[in-house]
Write an enzyme that holds these catalytic residues in place. Structure first.
Site, PDB file in Angstrom:
ATOM      1  N   SER A  25     -28.030  -7.531  23.065  1.00 29.77           N
ATOM      2  CA  SER A  25     -28.208  -6.325  23.446  1.00 29.77           C
ATOM      3  C   SER A  25     -27.512  -5.909  23.767  1.00 29.77           C
ATOM      4  O   SER A  25     -26.291  -5.732  23.194  1.00 29.77           O
ATOM      5  CB  SER A  25     -29.409  -5.836  24.808  1.00 29.77           C
ATOM      6  OG  SER A  25     -30.368  -4.670  24.551  1.00 29.77           O
ATOM      7  N   HIS A  52     -30.525  -4.931  20.139  1.00 30.03           N
ATOM      8  CA  HIS A  52     -31.033  -3.505  20.075  1.00 30.03           C
ATOM      9  C   HIS A  52     -30.127  -2.172  18.973  1.00 30.03           C
ATOM     10  O   HIS A  52     -28.968  -1.836  20.066  1.00 30.03           O
ATOM     11  CB  HIS A  52     -31.078  -2.969  21.789  1.00 30.03           C
ATOM     12  CG  HIS A  52     -32.148  -3.659  22.429  1.00 30.03           C
ATOM     13  ND1 HIS A  52     -32.398  -3.924  23.828  1.00 30.03           N
ATOM     14  CD2 HIS A  52     -32.881  -4.816  21.782  1.00 30.03           C
ATOM     15  CE1 HIS A  52     -33.365  -5.087  23.976  1.00 30.03           C
ATOM     16  NE2 HIS A  52     -34.102  -6.098  22.402  1.00 30.03           N
ATOM     17  N   ASP A 144     -36.424  -8.730  27.229  1.00 32.65           N
ATOM     18  CA  ASP A 144     -36.816  -9.183  25.575  1.00 32.65           C
ATOM     19  C   ASP A 144     -36.119 -10.648  25.849  1.00 32.65           C
ATOM     20  O   ASP A 144     -35.115 -10.724  25.632  1.00 32.65           O
ATOM     21  CB  ASP A 144     -35.789  -7.859  24.873  1.00 32.65           C
ATOM     22  CG  ASP A 144     -36.610  -7.851  23.462  1.00 32.65           C
ATOM     23  OD1 ASP A 144     -37.021  -8.479  23.235  1.00 32.65           O
ATOM     24  OD2 ASP A 144     -36.107  -7.393  22.615  1.00 32.65           O
TER      25      ASP A 144
END
Length: 850
Positions: A25, A52, A144
């Site tokens: 991310s 992301h 995540d």
């Protein structure tokens, strides 16, 4: 203890490409570049990157990562088959998954909170690759990737997490580490070496159930360490499963052998926790195998309708519940079955759900699950039995109150009893055959008459078919039978935990070391040989384990196969009395004296026998010592005057007791023979059912092969028709070109010969073998040196060219050069036509002269 594992294993890793999933991310670009920079271009693995991304902007991630690796970096596309040594990058506004080695893209679902694309990818890898799955979590915000790593770890795959100290944003790595989902924590640049070491490790050979394998002592040592650390006995699990899990940890730490790993465990107790979690296969889902749950629901409706009116409370036990999905599934199915009753019913269900993993029990009690369960549960059940949350769904309170979760070891802890439903799906497949039989008897005892037993798709009741009647063989749903003729004694594990000992390890001390001579044991041994009475030591079954002195006068080998049982070897004159004494000693533990027993064939031989239970030392506990002492023969007169009281009465009483014991023993032998015959019959029936099942599968496979053959024949016919049409079209075109009597030459984009008509051979020297030759290499009768340049100019500008050209033999041709356009309006070369205008030129010359 393993929980649920899938009935159908994922694709064979040996025949598919292993995929490494990388999730990152914020701040993950630097970590991705460090990782890919250390990956060799010929690793044989594929790499799928999920980061992301802003869904509204085009990403430059592929171009940025290409700078760090010689491997090709491509943006993932729908239905692309994964290739080795290629990096695939997720596109914006998409969810990326792997299904049967193919990339699949989908638009993200409307989020109820933060989207978790890394979890989506890792979950698909766990399902598709199984034990071959590899997941890597790098720098990023949020959590995540944690659930995805847990899914990969549950399948036996490899999970790696970047060291939080080296991550620009450590939230994602710390979340995975706190959830104990990481096998390896390392720097991003060090991870490829760990992955390649594990990927290149050869699969471990399966160990036999008994000794004889070179890896058995290290395996026993590891199991002993696990027992001492966790107090859970894994010795009755299948050695192949244990070895496979241990070998993976051996590869993770870069150790050469299992023995080295055993030594590593002794100095790293925290690794025992990781290893124990590795042994627990916590794979489960809501309503897995929907057909099984539909059959169970139908059976529950029938059972509830048959019950007498009035309030009823049913009891159920889910053994190996993992994170609770199956327990909650049963509660929902019960609610649906109650709703189908005419008056709604007044019946409740109390579910006891147990598992060996304390962490799994904690998750199950919360009842919170990710949004991805929507596909498993369905819209109707989701709306009825769940409450929406920002991070997924939570099981409704009325369902959670029906289930009581507890940590429990089905091998060592007492079972739940008076049950109406018992579910133990895909748990016993990891146990040895002896433990499976013991659990089946235990389950029969735990269920009430008519209770239901639900097993996994790969499990059966084995030889215990008299204990359970199959209601639906395919669903492995059974009903408890009250006429269990083959049911043996139930082995309750109530006191087993306190009496368990760690597995015995091999003695490594050499017995040949020279020691100082000790006279005392030598003297004791001499005295025992010369002056102690003959004696034997037998175990609880009557088998002789030790002989002291000369016992040939009282014992003799039986004819036929060698048998060292005291009941067979004892002389006929003392056999019955000795058997009765052994039985009495086993019952009350007291010493039994048998005086004055007369040996058959020896009129003057009389023996006194002492039968004594052994309590100490502990190694001999449970055994019996039988001592023989010769009694002095009585004088002739005394023998004649001996009354029939005293010894005669005791002998008669002993004879009567012996006859009773012998009759009881004969009954037990008859019962045992009957049980063996019954077991053999059940085994034959089971084999017959398996053969019938195999025959059905072969028939189905044959029908599928026939259907596939018909489809192939249809496709072949269609292809043949298309080939015929193409051949006809080719003939039509060739005839058309020849009928125009116009010399035509077709060139491709490189101005090489593609096709020509027969008429052209009188102008340009062409043969069939000249297909593919450049135009500049062809010889002709044309006085047209600019032919190649004009053709190239037409191809470049797409402007037609037309000129009157003479030949060396006095003929004239109108040479027209035009672009070659396909049906898709794509330029793929030029077409040159030669129209004979010799007659027109001669007429023109005559008119000029006139």
């Amino acid at each position: 203890m393993p929980s649920h594992a899938p009935d159908a294993s994922p694709r064979d890793p040996a025949t598919s490409i292993r995929v490494v999933g990388l999730g990152a991310s914020a701040g993950g670009l630097e970590a991705l570049e460090q990782f890919l920079a250390k990956v060799p271009p010929d690793s044989g693995l594929a790499y799928v990157v999920v980061q992301h991304l802003d869904p509204t902007h085009k990403t430059m991630l592929a171009e940025l990562l290409q700078r760090s690796t010689p491997m090709p970096v491509r943006e993932a596309a729908e239905f692309v088959r994964i290739e080795p040594d290629v990096v695939y990058v997720i596109p914006p506004n998409a969810e990326l998954t792997v299904v049967e080695g193919v990339l699949r893209l989908a638009r993200p679902r409307p989020p109820r909170g933060m989207r978790l694309p890394v979890d989506v990818l890792f979950g698909s890898l766990a399902r598709d690759q199984g034990e071959a799955a590899i997941g890597v979590v790098l720098s990023g915000m949020g959590r995540d990737g944690t659930l995805g790593l847990q899914a990969i770890k549950a399948q036996g795959g490899l999970t790696l997490v970047q060291d939080p100290a080296s991550a620009q944003f450590d939230s994602m790595p710390r979340s995975a580490i706190d959830a104990r989902a990481a096998d390896i924590v390392a720097l991003a640049g060090e991870m490829p070496a760990h992955i390649l070491r594990v990927a290149s490790a050869s699969p471990p050979p399966a160990l036999p159930a008994a000794g004889g394998a070179t890896d058995a002592p290290p395996l026993n040592a590891i199991l002993a360490l696990l027992w001492e650390h966790c107090r859970h006995d894994l010795t009755l699990h299948k050695p192949s499963t244990l070895t496979r899990r241990i070998e993976r940890r051996v590869a993770v730490h870069g150790l050469g052998t299992m023995a080295a790993y055993a030594a590593f465990l002794q100095h790293n107790p925290e690794e025992l926790d990781f290893l124990f979690k590795e042994m627990l296969i916590g794979v489960t889902s809501f309503f897995r195998d929907p057909g099984v749950w539909a059959e169970l629901r139908s059976t529950l409706v029938s059972v509830l309708k048959a019950r007498p009116a009035g309030p009823t409370c049913l009891r159920s036990w889910i053994a190996g519940c993992s994170t609770g999905e199956e327990a909650y599934s049963l509660a929902m199915v019960f609610k649906e079955a109650i709703a189908e009753l005419p008056e709604g019913g007044h019946c409740t269900l109390q579910i006891f759900a147990t598992d060996l993993s304390a962490e799994a029990i904690t998750v199950a009690r919360r009842g919170c699950y990710p949004a991805s369960i929507a596909a498993e549960v369905g819209t109707e059940r989701l709306a009825r039995f769940f409450n929406a949350r920002s991070d997924g769904f939570q099981v409704a309170k009325e369902i959670r109150e029906m289930v009581l979760f507890a940590q429990h070891d089905v091998i060592l802890d007492p079972p739940f009893t008076r049950l109406d439903i018992l579910s133990c799906r895909n748990l016993m497949i990891y146990f040895s055959t002896a433990l499976q039989r013991r659990l089946i008897s235990l389950f029969h005892y735990s269920l009430r008459p008519g209770g239901l037993l639900l097993l996994g798709g790969s499990e059966t009741v084995g030889r215990s078919q008299t204990m359970f009647l199959p209601l639906c063989p395919k669903s492995r749903l059974y009903r408890r039978s009250d006429n269990a003729a083959g049911a043996g004694p139930v082995d309750f594990p109530v006191n087993r935990r306190s009496s368990m000992r760690p597995p015995a390890q091999e003695q490594t001390v050499s017995q040949s070391v020279n020691r100082p001579v000790n006279l005392q044991p030598l003297a004791d041994q001499l005295l025992l040989q010369r002056f102690s009475p003959p004696a034997v030591l037998v175990n609880a079954s009557g088998d002789i384990v030790y002989v002291s002195g000369r016992t040939g006068k009282y014992l003799e080998p039986a004819a036929g196969k060698a048998n060292w049982n005291i009941h067979v070897m004892a002389r006929p004159g003392i056999r019955t009395q000795l058997a009765a004494a052994l039985r009495r000693t086993a019952q009350d533990g007291k010493t039994v004296e048998l005086p004055g027993l007369r040996l058959e064939g020896e009129t003057e031989a009389v023996v006194d026998v002492t039968v004594q239970a052994v309590a100490e030392p502990k190694a001999l506990e449970g055994m019996v010592m039988i001592v023989f002492r010769d009694a002095p023969p009585a004088s002739g007169a005394a023998a004649r005057r001996r009354p029939a009281a005293g010894r005669a009465d005791s002998a008669a009483q002993g004879e009567l007791l012996a006859l009773q014991e012998e009759m009881r023993a004969l009954r037990e032998e008859m019962r045992a023979s009957e049980e063996e015959l019954q077991a053999a019959n059940e085994e034959l029936q089971s084999t017959n059912e398996e053969l019938q099942s195999a025959n059905e599968e072969l028939t189905t496979s044959k029908e599928e092969a026939q259907s596939m053959n018909e489809e192939l024949q249809t496709i072949n016919a269609e292809l043949q028709t298309k080939l015929d049409d193409l051949a006809l079209a080719q003939s039509d075109m060739q005839n058309l070109l020849n009928s125009t009597d116009i010399a035509t030459l077709f060139l491709d984009g490189a101005l090489n010969v593609r096709r020509f008509t027969e008429k052209i051979t009188r102008i340009i020297h062409l043969r069939d073998g000249d297909i593919g030759r450049p135009l500049s290499e062809l010889a002709s009768t044309l006085i047209y040196p600019e032919l190649h340049a004009d053709s190239y100019e037409t191809l470049r500008t797409l402007a037609p060219s037309e000129k009157e050209i003479a030949t060396v033999d006095g003929r004239w041709f109108l040479v027209r050069i035009m672009p070659y356009r396909t049906l898709a309006n794509v330029i793929e070369g030029v077409v040159i036509t030669f129209v004979d205008i010799t007659a027109a030129k001669q007429l023109e010359n005559r008119l000029r002269e006139a």
